[in-house]
Structures are given as structure tokens and as C-alpha cells.
Design an enzyme around this catalytic site. Structure first.
Site, PDB file in Angstrom:
ATOM      1  N   GLY A 304       0.837  -1.196   0.000  1.00  0.00           N
ATOM      2  CA  GLY A 304       0.000   0.000   0.000  1.00  0.00           C
ATOM      3  C   GLY A 304       0.868   1.240   0.000  1.00  0.00           C
ATOM      4  O   GLY A 304       1.963   1.254  -0.575  1.00  0.00           O
ATOM      5  N   GLU A 305       0.372   2.302   0.608  1.00  0.00           N
ATOM      6  CA  GLU A 305       1.085   3.587   0.728  1.00  0.00           C
ATOM      7  C   GLU A 305       1.252   4.305  -0.609  1.00  0.00           C
ATOM      8  O   GLU A 305       1.830   5.379  -0.648  1.00  0.00           O
ATOM      9  CB  GLU A 305       2.478   3.412   1.362  1.00  0.00           C
ATOM     10  CG  GLU A 305       2.506   2.791   2.728  1.00  0.00           C
ATOM     11  CD  GLU A 305       3.926   2.583   3.251  1.00  0.00           C
ATOM     12  OE1 GLU A 305       4.889   3.061   2.604  1.00  0.00           O
ATOM     13  OE2 GLU A 305       4.072   1.937   4.304  1.00  0.00           O
ATOM     14  N   GLY A 306       0.817   3.715  -1.715  1.00  0.00           N
ATOM     15  CA  GLY A 306       1.101   4.275  -3.030  1.00  0.00           C
ATOM     16  C   GLY A 306       2.376   3.733  -3.639  1.00  0.00           C
ATOM     17  O   GLY A 306       2.804   4.195  -4.709  1.00  0.00           O
TER      18      GLY A 306
END
Length: 338
Positions: A304-306
Site C-alpha cells: 500500500g502507501e502508493g
């Protein structure tokens, strides 16, 4: 559009889907045909360059203003034991983002993205979706607006990410409600939970769907009942990007789940989006198929997190560099194919 003041305001924005600049697409396609290479020999890089030209509205697109935004929120359903980490980790990771120590900091820097970190009421988790709607109407509208506020019309490309302990559980519920299928078919191990926690996650999704399903009669209601603040913020950012004709590079399962209610209601909603990667989270392959998107990379990432989008942004840079910097047959005095 950087604020949704009412459900009617959100619905009006959702009903106003700008199209790309078809003249820019035609001109970019013509340039691709003139570059010193066999037609189609750069494969998807050619498609990306033309896509970017259409949404930026210029035949020779740029990637000078690349923005990444990571939204963070906490979830009441985490109390059901659906994550391998305690809820306190959300705030701790936000501090890590701000200190520059997380994977997204390294990868955003590597692809040249300006990074914004946006925590949303971390001391006020959403309600537990197994027993109540995640957010009130006002809270959902505020989260959507927070997401929309990061979008500026002069951006060349946007990607968004998230941090929120327990958030694969509401993401799975959003997908099941939007596209159908059993809770188990959408629920995976998220942060790496064991079999017992996976069973609790699946049960939580089943309970949430049974409770809220009869009331999920619109994209907004699906988001507010089954989502989360950081999830709604991602949806708001991606919707605002469409309204400003800013192209979007999607991250993983949770990012894509954020727009599942919108895309299920309006499949062309994803026209301004490229899927950056396919994560190893169980439901992401199925979700990308439902969204009609083919990911640029598949590296078994699931952070996640980009982060997946940040890696994929390097491919977008390559596509634009080739489109911009290659010589045409005429410039290089190279004979064109007959």
C-alpha cells in the site's frame, strides 16, 4: 472542485465526467507514427504516451508535476482482530512518513513525485462496520473533500496511497457490495494475518454486508457505510482528478477498492486511470478485471502507501521520454517503411 458540501454536490460531480482531448490524442498518435521505429514496436509505452496526451490536453505530454498523496485513517472494525498490527501503528507510520523513513518516501523520491501525507482524525476511528455505518454523511463528505483538496489543475499525474490498520477489511466489503461475490472471494491476508484472523476478517465482511447491503443504494452510501476516511479521501481525490482532467495512476487493492462503488455505477469512471500494479492481495486480480484495467507491473507487492504506483510511474516517465525525445523519420533522415 475541491469540496463536496452535500450528497447532491457529490452526485452532481460524479455525474459530470469530462472526456480527454481527442485532438491531442490524434496528434500524439500521428507523432508516434512518425518516430524512428516500426509501428507499435514500443508496445504499451506508445499507448501510455497517447493516454497522457489526451488527459493533459497536449500532443507532447510532460511529467514535471507528479503528485503523490498518502491518506491515513483508523477503523473501528480493527477491534475485531482483523489485522496483524495494533491500531496505534497508523499514527506511528504517519510519523515515519513525515520523517522520510517509509518505503513511499524512498519510492516517491525515486520517481520524482512531490509527496503529501494527510492523516484524517486518527484519534477518532470509524465505527465498526459489523454493527454500524463507518461514517456519518458529514464525515464521509469531509473525507471526500479532504481528498479532493490535494488535486490541482496543473498536475501532470496523480497517484494516491493509504495507511490504516485494518483497512483491507472495509476494502473487501466495498468490492463485494459493488461487484457481488462472497466475502471469502474478496478477503485476503492483508498485513499477513494467520488463518484465525483471516476467518475473523471474512466473518466481519459477511456481517457488514448483511447489515448494510439493503441500504447501499448509491456510490455515496456504499462508501460511507462500508469504507473509511482514508478510503473516501482517495475516492474524492480520484474523482476530483477526473473533473480537472488530471490522469491518475492507481495503486493497489485498497486504492482500487476506494473507487469500486463509483466504477460499478459508471464503468467509464476509470477512463482517466492507469492501473500501476497488481498486488498480491487476494482480491486485486479480480478487482482489476472488474474495473477493466490491465496493470503495468506485477511484483508481488502488497504494502500500500502508493508504493506500487510510485514504481509504475517510472514506466510512465519512460513512455513520455520516448514520445518526446525520439527523432522522427524526417528529422533523422531515415527512410520510412513502405
Amino acid at each position: 472542485m475541491n469540496r463536496f458540501t452535500s450528497i447532491a454536490d457529490f452526485n452532481a460531480a460524479f455525474g459530470n465526467m469530462p472526456q480527454p482531448d481527442f485532438a491531442a490524442i490524434e496528434a500524439a498518435s500521428a507523432r508516434q507514427a512518425e518516430l524512428t521505429k516500426p509501428a507499435g514496436s514500443l508496445g504499451r509505452l506508445e499507448e501510455i504516451a497517447i493516454f497522457m496526451a489526451g488527459w493533459q490536453g497536449r500532443p507532447r505530454p510532460k511529467l514535471e508535476r507528479l503528485k503523490a498523496a498518502v491518506f491515513a485513517g483508523n477503523h473501528g472494525v480493527a477491534a475485531q482482530g482483523v489485522s496483524a498490527f495494533p491500531i496505534e501503528v497508523t499514527a506511528q507510520m504517519v510519523a515515519n512518513f513525515r520523517a522520510g523513513g517509509a518505503a513511499i518516501n524512498a519510492l516517491a523520491g525515486a520517481c520524482g513525485a512531490e509527496l503529501a501525507v494527510v492523516p484524517i482524525d486518527l484519534d477518532r476511528p470509524t465505527e465498526d462496520i459489523t454493527s454500524d455505518a463507518a461514517m456519518s454523511e458529514a464525515d464521509c463528505l469531509e473525507a471526500l473533500s479532504i481528498g479532493a483538496s490535494v488535486v490541482k489543475p496543473d498536475m501532470d499525474l496523480l497517484f494516491v496511497g493509504e495507511m490504516g490498520i485494518g483497512n483491507t477489511t472495509p476494502a473487501s466489503a466495498l468490492c463485494a457490495q459493488s461487484y457481488g461475490g462472497s466475502a471469502s472471494s474478496w478477503t485476503g491476508r492483508g498485513s499477513g494475518v494467520d488463518d484465525a484472523a483471516l476467518a475473523r476478517k471474512t466473518q466481519a465482511v459477511e456481517q457488514a454486508l448483511a447489515l448494510h447491503g439493503p441500504h447501499c443504494d448509491s456510490p455515496f452510501e456504499i462508501l460511507r457505510r462500508l469504507g473509511g476516511r482514508e478510503i473516501a479521501a482517495m475516492a474524492g481525490a480520484i474523482l476530483a482528478a477526473r473533473l480537472e482532467r488530471v490522469p491518475v495512476l492507481l495503486d493497489g487493492f485498497i486504492c482500487c477498492a476506494a473507487i469500486a462503488p463509483l466504477a460499478a455505477a459508471l464503468p467509464q469512471f476509470t477512463d482517466h486511470c492507469i492501473a500501476g500494479h497488481c498486488s498480491s492481495e487476494a482480491g486485486h486480480v479480480r478487482l482489476l478485471e472488474a474495473l477493466g484495467l490491465d496493470p503495468l507491473i506485477q511484483l508481488n507487492m502488497r504494502l500500500g502507501e502508493g508504493t506500487g504506483a510510485a514504481v509504475a510511474a517510472q514506466i510512465v516517465r519512460s513512455a513520455i521520454a520516448a514520445h518526446e525525445s525520439m527523432a522522427t523519420f524526417a528529422e533523422a533522415v531515415v527512410a520510412q517503411p513502405s
